[in-house]
Design a protein around this motif. Structure first.
Motif, PDB file in Angstrom:
ATOM      1  N   THR A   1      36.228  33.781  29.942  1.00  0.00           N
ATOM      2  CA  THR A   1      37.512  33.858  30.651  1.00  0.00           C
ATOM      3  C   THR A   1      37.652  35.222  31.320  1.00  0.00           C
ATOM      4  O   THR A   1      37.112  36.210  30.841  1.00  0.00           O
ATOM      5  CB  THR A   1      38.704  33.692  29.688  1.00  0.00           C
ATOM      6  OG1 THR A   1      38.815  34.874  28.880  1.00  0.00           O
ATOM      7  CG2 THR A   1      38.526  32.497  28.764  1.00  0.00           C
TER       8      THR A   1
ATOM      9  N   GLY B   1      39.523  37.903  27.087  1.00  0.00           N
ATOM     10  CA  GLY B   1      40.906  37.426  26.975  1.00  0.00           C
ATOM     11  C   GLY B   1      41.504  37.493  25.597  1.00  0.00           C
ATOM     12  O   GLY B   1      42.475  36.805  25.304  1.00  0.00           O
TER      13      GLY B   1
ATOM     14  N   ASP C   1      42.310  33.919  34.290  1.00  0.00           N
ATOM     15  CA  ASP C   1      43.379  34.205  33.334  1.00  0.00           C
ATOM     16  C   ASP C   1      44.614  33.386  33.714  1.00  0.00           C
ATOM     17  O   ASP C   1      45.592  33.893  34.270  1.00  0.00           O
ATOM     18  CB  ASP C   1      43.694  35.712  33.336  1.00  0.00           C
ATOM     19  CG  ASP C   1      42.542  36.514  32.741  1.00  0.00           C
ATOM     20  OD1 ASP C   1      41.974  36.053  31.733  1.00  0.00           O
ATOM     21  OD2 ASP C   1      42.185  37.571  33.278  1.00  0.00           O
TER      22      ASP C   1
ATOM     23  N   TYR D   1      47.205  40.062  30.367  1.00  0.00           N
ATOM     24  CA  TYR D   1      46.550  38.834  30.847  1.00  0.00           C
ATOM     25  C   TYR D   1      45.580  38.267  29.821  1.00  0.00           C
ATOM     26  O   TYR D   1      44.777  37.403  30.135  1.00  0.00           O
ATOM     27  CB  TYR D   1      45.834  39.105  32.177  1.00  0.00           C
ATOM     28  CG  TYR D   1      46.821  39.460  33.255  1.00  0.00           C
ATOM     29  CD1 TYR D   1      47.596  38.462  33.846  1.00  0.00           C
ATOM     30  CD2 TYR D   1      47.014  40.788  33.642  1.00  0.00           C
ATOM     31  CE1 TYR D   1      48.541  38.787  34.812  1.00  0.00           C
ATOM     32  CE2 TYR D   1      47.955  41.110  34.609  1.00  0.00           C
ATOM     33  CZ  TYR D   1      48.723  40.108  35.191  1.00  0.00           C
ATOM     34  OH  TYR D   1      49.663  40.415  36.132  1.00  0.00           O
ATOM     35  N   ASP D   2      45.608  38.789  28.612  1.00  0.00           N
ATOM     36  CA  ASP D   2      44.715  38.269  27.583  1.00  0.00           C
ATOM     37  C   ASP D   2      45.400  37.079  26.900  1.00  0.00           C
ATOM     38  O   ASP D   2      46.143  37.241  25.941  1.00  0.00           O
ATOM     39  CB  ASP D   2      44.357  39.387  26.585  1.00  0.00           C
ATOM     40  CG  ASP D   2      43.483  40.450  27.240  1.00  0.00           C
ATOM     41  OD1 ASP D   2      42.758  40.081  28.197  1.00  0.00           O
ATOM     42  OD2 ASP D   2      43.511  41.606  26.837  1.00  0.00           O
TER      43      ASP D   2
END
Length: 405
Positions: free
Chosen positions: A184, A250, A227, A256-257
């Motif tokens: 990701t 991520g 994300d 944005y994780d």
């Protein structure tokens, strides 16, 4: 859970508790290599199955042998031939390596210590010999009914040979887990594309798949995803069909994780999300039903190390192995190391054999994003949480990973 950080050992214990052995299945012998036996194997015959000649030469009665004695040659015995004649006093049978020692004979004189006479009808023995010499006795390797391979043994080339020798054309092994891999991150592009200055190629999917394929064959790269919660959710749902799902990226604390959030939304039970480890602190492990989920940090060295520490032992346990540990070598440190954090460290290192011992030095690296450091390494130097400094000449532990050997 917030900031709860658990030790490497505690994290591994949890993973091994949750990874259950997969049920046994029957496979053809030629497909068993690399798998783990789910049954003990007994021999259905003696090995060797007869008294076997270890040399080309002459089968004789040891008592007969005096210097320069001449014996009558009564038969020639090759491998795969059943001797017809019993050797009596003053007699010998010519014999090839691997052939059945005839009745009456109790030693084999090698051909270099003989001289054939009278068109091979007679032989002169040039050297004295003791009883039993150059004969592999019936059953001396294995007796009928004896266990030759125990449950939990990995089937390698040599075990395959034994299974064939005891007539096992199919064998019971533990099934192997299927593994799915997802990467990701908005910064990732496929490896066929040239990244823009703010992007990187998706190398983790490939290095993780290569690590997994060293132990199992059913490994699928499911793709990479931006994300974006709904995209991540869709791909994770596909990944939950696998026994083990590995995500990379991520899982840190950034805005944005999103992986952790999506896992919780999908009803994944999370057992830990931070390990006192460097590199690899933000490692998440959870389960949904009987599916295991590892969400590993995105930096390539962190991904590599956390797979070796947690995922590989888990796969081995599911495959039925009874030991999952990486080999550890004790080596002398060549240069002092400054220690930064009170977390256990696994640092890329180079082991060299010197005399009967080992020396080790750290590879220069620029942190956990530096994949190139791993290509120069053949071990991971373990720096314990309790150590304040390491000086040149100190003995340290280095973990060998199959992929680094």
């Amino acid at each position: 859970k917030g900031e709860i950080m658990i030790s490497v050992d505690e994290a591994l214990k949890i993973v091994l508790r949750k990874g259950k052995k997969l049920p046994p299945k029957k496979v053809k012998l030629e497909n068993a290599a690399g798998l783990c036996l789910a049954e003990g194997i007994k021999s259905d015959l003696n090995m060797p199955p007869f008294n076997r000649s270890a040399m080309d030469g002459y089968a004789v009665i040891a008592k007969d042998i005096k210097p320069s004695v001449e014996l009558d040659v009564i038969e020639s015995i090759r491998a795969g031939y059943n001797p017809k004649k019993k050797v009596g006093r003053g007699q010998a049978s010519k014999i090839m390596t691997g052939a059945v020692v005839p009745a009456g004979a109790d030693a084999v004189v090698k051909v270099e210590e003989t001289k054939p006479l009278d068109n091979d009808k007679k032989v002169r023995i040039l050297k004295k010999i003791g009883k039993g010499v150059n004969i592999a006795r019936k059953g001396e390797d294995v007796r009928v009914g004896k266990t030759v391979l125990s449950k939990g043994t990995k089937v390698r080339a040599q075990e395959t040979g034994i299974l064939a020798a005891v007539g096992k054309n199919s064998v019971k092994v533990h099934a192997t887990p299927s593994v799915g891999i997802i990467s990701t991150g908005d910064e990732l592009v496929d490896i066929t594309r040239k990244p823009k200055p703010w992007q990187i190629r998706n190398s983790n999917s490939y290095s993780l798949a290569a690590q997994a394929r060293q132990i199992v064959t059913d490994v699928e790269i499911l793709g990479r995803v931006n994300d974006n919660k709904s995209q991540i959710r869709k791909l994770i749902q596909k990944g939950l069909k696998k026994d083990i799902l590995i995500l990379s990226g991520g899982v840190s604390m950034g805005e944005y994780d999103l992986v952790g959030e999506v896992l919780l939304d999908l009803g994944v039970k999370i057992f830990f999300e931070k390990v006192a480890l460097r590199p690899g602190k933000p490692t998440v492990f959870g389960m949904k039903g009987d599916k295991l989920i590892f969400a590993l940090p995105g930096n390539p060295v962190s991904t590599f190390v956390t797979f070796e520490l947690f995922v590989k032992p888990c796969i081995k346990k599911m495959m039925g192995y009874t030991s999952y540990e990486h080999p550890i070598i004790h080596a002398e440190l060549e240069k002092a190391i400054k220690i930064k954090k009170k977390r256990r460290e696994y640092r890329p290192a180079l082991l060299k054999q010197e005399g009967s011992g080992w020396k080790v030095s750290l590879i220069d690296w620029h942190g956990s994003g530096d994949l190139f450091s791993l290509t120069k390494a053949n071990g991971l130097l373990i720096i314990s949480e309790s150590v304040d400094k390491l000086n040149a000449g100190d003995m340290v532990e280095v973990m060998l990973t199959d992929s680094l050997l």
